[in-house]
Design an enzyme around this catalytic site. Sequence first.
Site, short mmCIF file in Angstrom:
data_model
loop_
_atom_site.label_atom_id
_atom_site.label_comp_id
_atom_site.label_asym_id
_atom_site.label_seq_id
_atom_site.Cartn_x
_atom_site.Cartn_y
_atom_site.Cartn_z
N ASN A 4 0.74 -1.01 0.07
CA ASN A 4 -0.32 -0.25 -0.11
C ASN A 4 0.77 1.27 0.09
O ASN A 4 1.55 1.76 1.32
CB ASN A 4 -0.75 0.04 1.22
CG ASN A 4 -2.00 0.57 1.34
OD1 ASN A 4 -2.06 1.61 0.12
ND2 ASN A 4 -3.25 0.74 1.82
N ARG A 19 -2.14 -2.55 -3.63
CA ARG A 19 -3.95 -1.98 -3.42
C ARG A 19 -3.81 -0.81 -4.80
O ARG A 19 -2.92 0.23 -5.27
CB ARG A 19 -4.21 -1.09 -2.07
CG ARG A 19 -5.17 0.55 -2.03
CD ARG A 19 -5.50 0.37 -0.77
NE ARG A 19 -5.71 1.88 -1.19
CZ ARG A 19 -6.39 2.63 -0.53
NH1 ARG A 19 -5.73 3.12 0.63
NH2 ARG A 19 -7.62 3.60 -0.37
N HIS A 22 -11.76 4.40 -1.71
CA HIS A 22 -12.03 3.60 -0.18
C HIS A 22 -12.88 2.40 -0.51
O HIS A 22 -13.58 1.70 1.13
CB HIS A 22 -12.78 4.72 0.44
CG HIS A 22 -11.64 5.80 1.28
ND1 HIS A 22 -12.82 6.77 1.19
CD2 HIS A 22 -10.45 5.90 1.11
CE1 HIS A 22 -11.32 8.36 1.38
NE2 HIS A 22 -10.09 7.28 1.71
N ARG A 78 -8.37 18.47 0.00
CA ARG A 78 -9.96 18.41 -1.26
C ARG A 78 -10.93 18.99 -0.96
O ARG A 78 -11.25 18.94 0.33
CB ARG A 78 -9.59 16.71 -1.88
CG ARG A 78 -8.31 16.19 -1.78
CD ARG A 78 -8.46 14.07 -2.07
NE ARG A 78 -7.67 13.43 -2.01
CZ ARG A 78 -7.75 12.42 -1.58
NH1 ARG A 78 -8.89 11.29 -1.01
NH2 ARG A 78 -7.07 11.73 -1.26
N GLU A 116 -8.17 -3.42 5.60
CA GLU A 116 -7.49 -3.15 4.51
C GLU A 116 -6.99 -4.67 3.50
O GLU A 116 -7.22 -5.55 2.82
CB GLU A 116 -7.91 -1.89 3.77
CG GLU A 116 -8.85 -1.16 4.06
CD GLU A 116 -7.74 0.37 3.83
OE1 GLU A 116 -6.78 0.94 4.67
OE2 GLU A 116 -8.46 1.38 3.22
#
Length: 398
Positions: free
Chosen positions: A10, A91, A179, A235, A384
Amino acid sequence: MSSLPVLVLNSGSSSIKFAVYEAGNGERRKLHEGAVDGIGTDLGKFWIKDAEGNKLVDQTPALPNRAVAFALVADALHSGDFPAPVAIGHRMVSGGPTVQENQRITPELIDEMESYTAFAPLHTPIAVYIMREALRLFPGIPNFVILDTYFHRTMPEVVTHMPIPPEYAAMGVRRYGAHGISYESIVYQLQPDVPRKLIVAHLGNGASISAIRDGKCLDTSMGLTPTGGIISGTRTGDIDPGVLLFILRKIAETAESASAAADQLETVASKKAGLLGVSELSNDMRDLRDAIKAGNAKARLAVDKFTWTIAKWIGSYVAELGGLDMLVFTGGIGENDIASRAEICAGLGALGIVLDPVRNNVRGEALISAENSPVTVRVIPPAEDLIIVNHVVRLMGA
Ligand code: ADP
């Protein structure tokens, strides 16, 4: 009894996180985890821990670039001190319109995903770099791409289609979401009693929220790129397109070229906006909470915008789902920022969302709704890596 160590990778802008899981015989046991952090600095960090948290490697190497950083990981995993991986799961935020399925990585597939860098401009260049390095430094081992967009593939067209002229839609411009591996892991952890009407808020540095019906994604806040949706660390989230045009025209007055202007606009919308832009202080919730305690009005406004947007989004998803059984908070802020959870839920009593302030006073996994709350509210950390390992094992069998 065959051993099946799977490496999960990741990668972020300044770090590479990794973990090795024993996945043979249906097992899902973490053997080691580690990270190389501070890429681009003279004083990086490289550590590996065992499953009990004992540090087996703890170094402060110079990390001039990503190549040096990833070579440290590859060398360590080839040293014989750790079980060498037999498969690698990567990922990936978005593979673009043509790469929607988790699958084995080939050089051609990397090129194809790279051609859609605009769909996750901050993430794709790093991810494809690491994939190429992994194919080179772990020759002969199958590598798999596990996509964040995969969980969102069940969204109906009315959700994914953007109101734009057809020539752009034909280029793959639509809602993909992000996500997804985190959302998939929440649904996985709720099994076998996955609530019919579920909202999950993944609130980290990047923040998004999803409406999930019968375990399948119905809607999610991020759009073509992770810049859309709710306001997050740096963002904008969804914003009047006229604002972007206004900023673009200002930038264009002095930019050297159209593409330089587009790059600058991207930096504004993705790296300088959100909590950082409003607070003029930080994108980190801990800093903002400290500043609020010290009376900083801009930090207060930034966090209010964040919690207000999320509450509004929850309301719209309750309407979309036709009710709500469970709300789950996850991600660094969702798991740890007690005040954010309280502020988001404060006005949602009419939707049946009632927190218990004592139960909410917690970090990590917990039931935080009041005893009589019609909607169950929980905090569940994402898993994850586990989802990535599950997909890798499934694909290896295929
Ligand atoms: P990323 O999207 O980079 O994976 P994380 O999920 O790690 O991000 O979340 C990072 C965010 O979580 C930051 O805003 C950070 O301030 C916040 N956070 C982490 N720990 C705490 C804490 N104890 N209290 C409040 N916020 C926290």
